[in-house]
Design a protein around this motif. Structure first.
Motif, mmCIF file in Angstrom:
data_model
loop_
_atom_site.group_PDB
_atom_site.id
_atom_site.type_symbol
_atom_site.label_atom_id
_atom_site.label_comp_id
_atom_site.label_asym_id
_atom_site.label_seq_id
_atom_site.Cartn_x
_atom_site.Cartn_y
_atom_site.Cartn_z
ATOM 1 N N ASN A 340 0.895 -1.269 0.172
ATOM 2 C CA ASN A 340 -0.304 0.028 0.123
ATOM 3 C C ASN A 340 0.789 1.386 -0.076
ATOM 4 O O ASN A 340 0.489 2.233 -0.649
ATOM 5 C CB ASN A 340 -1.004 -0.026 1.183
ATOM 6 C CG ASN A 340 -2.129 -1.058 1.097
ATOM 7 O OD1 ASN A 340 -2.282 -1.646 0.048
ATOM 8 N ND2 ASN A 340 -2.512 -1.409 2.121
ATOM 9 N N THR A 344 0.939 4.179 -2.788
ATOM 10 C CA THR A 344 0.666 5.379 -2.454
ATOM 11 C C THR A 344 1.882 6.376 -2.791
ATOM 12 O O THR A 344 1.615 7.421 -3.411
ATOM 13 C CB THR A 344 0.351 5.534 -0.855
ATOM 14 O OG1 THR A 344 -0.730 4.533 -0.576
ATOM 15 C CG2 THR A 344 -0.170 6.851 -0.581
ATOM 16 N N LEU A 383 -6.149 12.906 -2.708
ATOM 17 C CA LEU A 383 -6.467 11.418 -2.443
ATOM 18 C C LEU A 383 -5.355 10.432 -1.926
ATOM 19 O O LEU A 383 -5.602 9.982 -1.124
ATOM 20 C CB LEU A 383 -7.373 10.942 -3.834
ATOM 21 C CG LEU A 383 -8.468 11.687 -4.174
ATOM 22 C CD1 LEU A 383 -9.153 10.998 -5.280
ATOM 23 C CD2 LEU A 383 -9.510 11.449 -3.256
ATOM 24 N N SER A 387 -4.743 8.645 1.421
ATOM 25 C CA SER A 387 -4.244 7.087 1.816
ATOM 26 C C SER A 387 -3.030 7.043 2.614
ATOM 27 O O SER A 387 -2.746 6.236 3.409
ATOM 28 C CB SER A 387 -3.948 6.556 0.437
ATOM 29 O OG SER A 387 -3.361 5.169 0.544
ATOM 30 N N THR A 394 -9.454 4.290 1.830
ATOM 31 C CA THR A 394 -8.058 4.068 1.175
ATOM 32 C C THR A 394 -7.422 3.075 1.648
ATOM 33 O O THR A 394 -7.322 2.182 2.644
ATOM 34 C CB THR A 394 -7.266 5.533 1.458
ATOM 35 O OG1 THR A 394 -6.883 5.566 2.818
ATOM 36 C CG2 THR A 394 -8.063 6.774 1.066
ATOM 37 N N CYS A 467 -4.934 3.270 -5.060
ATOM 38 C CA CYS A 467 -4.937 3.527 -3.700
ATOM 39 C C CYS A 467 -6.451 3.604 -3.090
ATOM 40 O O CYS A 467 -6.523 2.937 -2.015
ATOM 41 C CB CYS A 467 -4.805 5.128 -3.456
ATOM 42 S SG CYS A 467 -2.792 5.338 -3.723
ATOM 43 N N ILE A 468 -7.164 3.724 -4.068
ATOM 44 C CA ILE A 468 -8.969 3.805 -3.248
ATOM 45 C C ILE A 468 -9.139 2.272 -3.560
ATOM 46 O O ILE A 468 -10.058 1.675 -2.740
ATOM 47 C CB ILE A 468 -9.835 4.665 -4.550
ATOM 48 C CG1 ILE A 468 -9.120 6.082 -4.380
ATOM 49 C CG2 ILE A 468 -11.227 4.817 -3.934
ATOM 50 C CD1 ILE A 468 -9.353 6.890 -3.214
ATOM 51 N N GLY A 471 -8.385 0.112 -0.997
ATOM 52 C CA GLY A 471 -9.004 0.376 0.461
ATOM 53 C C GLY A 471 -10.414 -0.203 0.507
ATOM 54 O O GLY A 471 -10.785 -0.422 1.636
#
Lengths: 493, 122
Positions: A340, A344, A383, A387, A394, A467-468, A471
């Motif tokens: 992650n 990010t 955004l 994250s 996220t 990243c979204i 999540g």
């Protein structure tokens, strides 16, 4: 036939692309080759990951020399997961590089950038896939030497100094690692990681083994920028060309963490590292120091790229904190956060590269009122920044969630509180961007700034979307990390 | 004393290792730092090679005439490490040349001082 040799091709294709690029020289051709090689590597890693999910472990004997005599390429749940991360970032940075490198480097250096880019990718993939401890060192040096070059290509003259400092510290780190491997070789008589693990289990914690553990820990900590061995990182990230920073920040330290995990849990075994030595206590202490100090230092940076670099040191702290907890949840958090944080930071550094291209720099003074001139880029940064903080919805939230679970499971409720509290510092430094971009009056001339070039924007947004996406859909990341954590704690290689 | 005599290659290794690291920390000249790095790396070559050597041992030739072999693997590994060391040193020196072009100095304190002045203007 080809599928059988996929583990070798995973590394050989980017490695072979590099000299080819140097021979062909033409910038456009060089770029196309780099994209082709990195996209191939990404495809290969996906096929390998699917295969590993089906059969468990893939072992490939290099040159048909059976392990432990020959060099073995070994793909298991953990290395397959890392291969996907590294090659995915590579496959996104390569198309991104076209416009970014064209703007930042003189034309005669373009082919060199792409050649070194391919070498760096090959080195990082090789470190991940190989099952031979000395081979890890060779690939580590291939990756590191190409990183020093990538950093030194930066336009600012401070890039040279940053590259030089990284060269000194990185080489000390790699040499410490090789001292550790040498001691293990003297004890066990083998370099194959799986074989070494079996033989070490019979030897136990004798003095050379402990010395080897210490050397490997310190050496790799230098490479992965564990506080207080992170001093090379901020300048290296800040002054390297944008495309190089995106690649380094998203993959380089992560692969070193992977090698550390490999040695702690496969070679030495959790029994020695976690239960008889105070390694977890030391790691947790240093991680807390990294998170708190680096986050606070990030807060005072005048340059957004440097701010993100310090934030990387803090985020590495969260990863090593998960390793220090050494439980199923802690290790899951560490591995998930590897992924992650990779996507990010990759997204952030790519978008920042777009801003640097259009606004001429990412000093906070230049970011004033940029939300109007570059709305799509600034929305992406915001955004991805969410994250980075770990806001629910996220990818960053997922890793923090497992980290808190791991801390609570270990009975360290204060540690869980600390993770939440330090996320607030991240809120503060991401807010500095939001304030500058959206709430400040535009700097004179800001209105003439255009949106970043579309190809750069498109690949950056792929990572922002990731990243979204990760999540909400955690089937790949959390399941992959869980399998990897189970593998590590199971002790079996 | 006996421990020293039987393990003296290790003492030399540790001495070189410490000397190399000390040079890197204590010297401000960028080329001298690289020399320290090189000495440091050389100590590792010794660490690998020395235990692989047996007194009176030959290369591993399959023949009735030879009974005592030296282990060839550390030698091969260190050949690789030497290549890596040369590449690192060459790159390091190349960067120092570029630093000298950009700053007009290879003394660490002068370079840092030059950047402090430079940074203020930005």
């Amino acid at each position: 036939m080809i599928a059988e040799h996929l583990p070798a091709l995973q590394v050989v294709v980017p490695l072979a692309a590099a000299p080819l690029i140097v021979l062909l020289r033409q910038p456009g051709v060089a770029w196309a080759l780099a994209v082709a090689a990195s996209v191939f590597a990404f495809g290969a890693s996906l096929v390998l990951a699917a295969e590993v999910a089906r059969v468990g472990v893939i072992s490939y004997a290099m040159g048909n020399w059976p392990p432990p005599w020959g060099i073995e390429y070994r793909v298991d749940a953990l290395s397959a997961f890392m291969l996907v991360l590294v090659s995915a970032i590579g496959a996104l940075v390569a198309p991104y590089a076209l416009r970014s490198v064209a703007a930042e480097l003189p034309r005669e250096q373009h082919y060199l950038f792409y050649a070194v880019f391919c070498l760096c990718l090959a080195g990082l993939l090789g470190m991940t896939i190989t099952g031979d401890a000395f081979n890890v060192f060779v690939f580590m040096e291939i990756a590191s030497l190409s990183m020093y070059v990538l950093i030194a290509l930066g336009r600012d003259r401070r890039a040279l100094l940053a590259s030089y400092q990284y060269l000194l510290l990185g080489t000390i780190g790699a040499t410490f690692y090789v001292i550790g491997v040498g001691l293990l070789y003297l004890v066990t008589g083998t370099l194959n990681i799986a074989d070494m693990a079996e033989r070490l289990a019979q030897v136990g914690g004798t003095r050379p083994v402990l010395a080897a553990l210490a050397f490997i820990t310190v050496g790799l900590s230098l490479k992965l920028a564990l506080f207080p061995l992170h001093l090379w990182l901020p300048n290296a990230y800040a002054y390297a060309p944008s495309a190089a920073t995106a690649l380094l920040a998203a993959t380089a330290t992560k692969v070193s963490v992977y090698v550390l995990l490999r040695f702690y849990f496969t070679v030495f075994g959790a029994g020695l590292v976690v239960r008889t030595l105070p390694v977890p206590e030391i790691l947790i202490g240093l991680s807390i120091a990294a998170i708190v100090t680096a986050s606070l230092v990030a807060l005072w940076q005048a340059d957004f790229k440097r701010l993100l670099a310090y934030s990387s040191v803090a985020q590495v702290g969260y990863i090593t904190l998960g390793i220090g907890l050494a439980s199923a949840d802690g290790l899951t958090a560490a591995v998930v956060h590897l992924f992650n944080h990779g996507i990010t930071k990759g997204a952030l550094f790519m978008l920042v590269g777009g801003i640097a291209l259009r606004a001429g720099g990412v000093n906070f003074a230049r970011l004033q009122g940029l939300g109007r001139a570059m709305p799509v880029t600034c929305l992406g940064v915001t955004l991805a920044g969410l994250s980075l903080i770990g806001v629910p919805g996220t990818a960053g939230f997922i890793s923090k969630w497992y980290l808190v679970l791991g801390a609570l499971e270990a009975g360290h409720w204060w540690l869980a509180g600390l993770v939440v509290l330090t996320s607030l510092i991240a809120v503060a430094y991401v807010w500095r961007f939001v304030e500058a971009a959206y709430l400040s009056a535009p700097a004179p001339g800001a209105a003439r700034i255009a949106e970043a070039p579309l190809p750069m924007l498109a690949v950056s947004w792929v990572l922002v979307a990731a990243c979204i996406w990760f999540g909400f859909d955690t089937s790949f990341t959390v399941e992959g990390a869980r399998r990897a954590a189970a593998l590590m704690l199971g002790g079996a290689p | 004393m006996e421990a020293f005599a039987s393990h003296y290659s290790y003492f030399v290794t540790v001495l070189l290792m410490a000397a190399g690291l000390y040079i890197m920390i204590a010297r401000g000249n960028l080329v001298k730092k690289l020399i320290g790095l090189s000495i440091f790396q050389t100590s590792v070559y010794l660490l690998y090679i020395a235990p692989g050597k047996l007194i009176g041992g030959t290369a591993p030739i399959v023949s009735q005439a030879y009974q005592v072999y030296s282990n060839p693997l550390p030698h091969v590994l260190i050949l690789t490490a030497i290549v890596v060391g040369i590449a690192t040193l060459a790159l390091g020196l190349a960067i120092v040349v570029r630093i000298r072009e950009a700053y007009g100095s290879i003394e660490e304190d002068e370079i840092i001082a030059a950047d402090v002045g430079h940074g203020d203007r930005e």
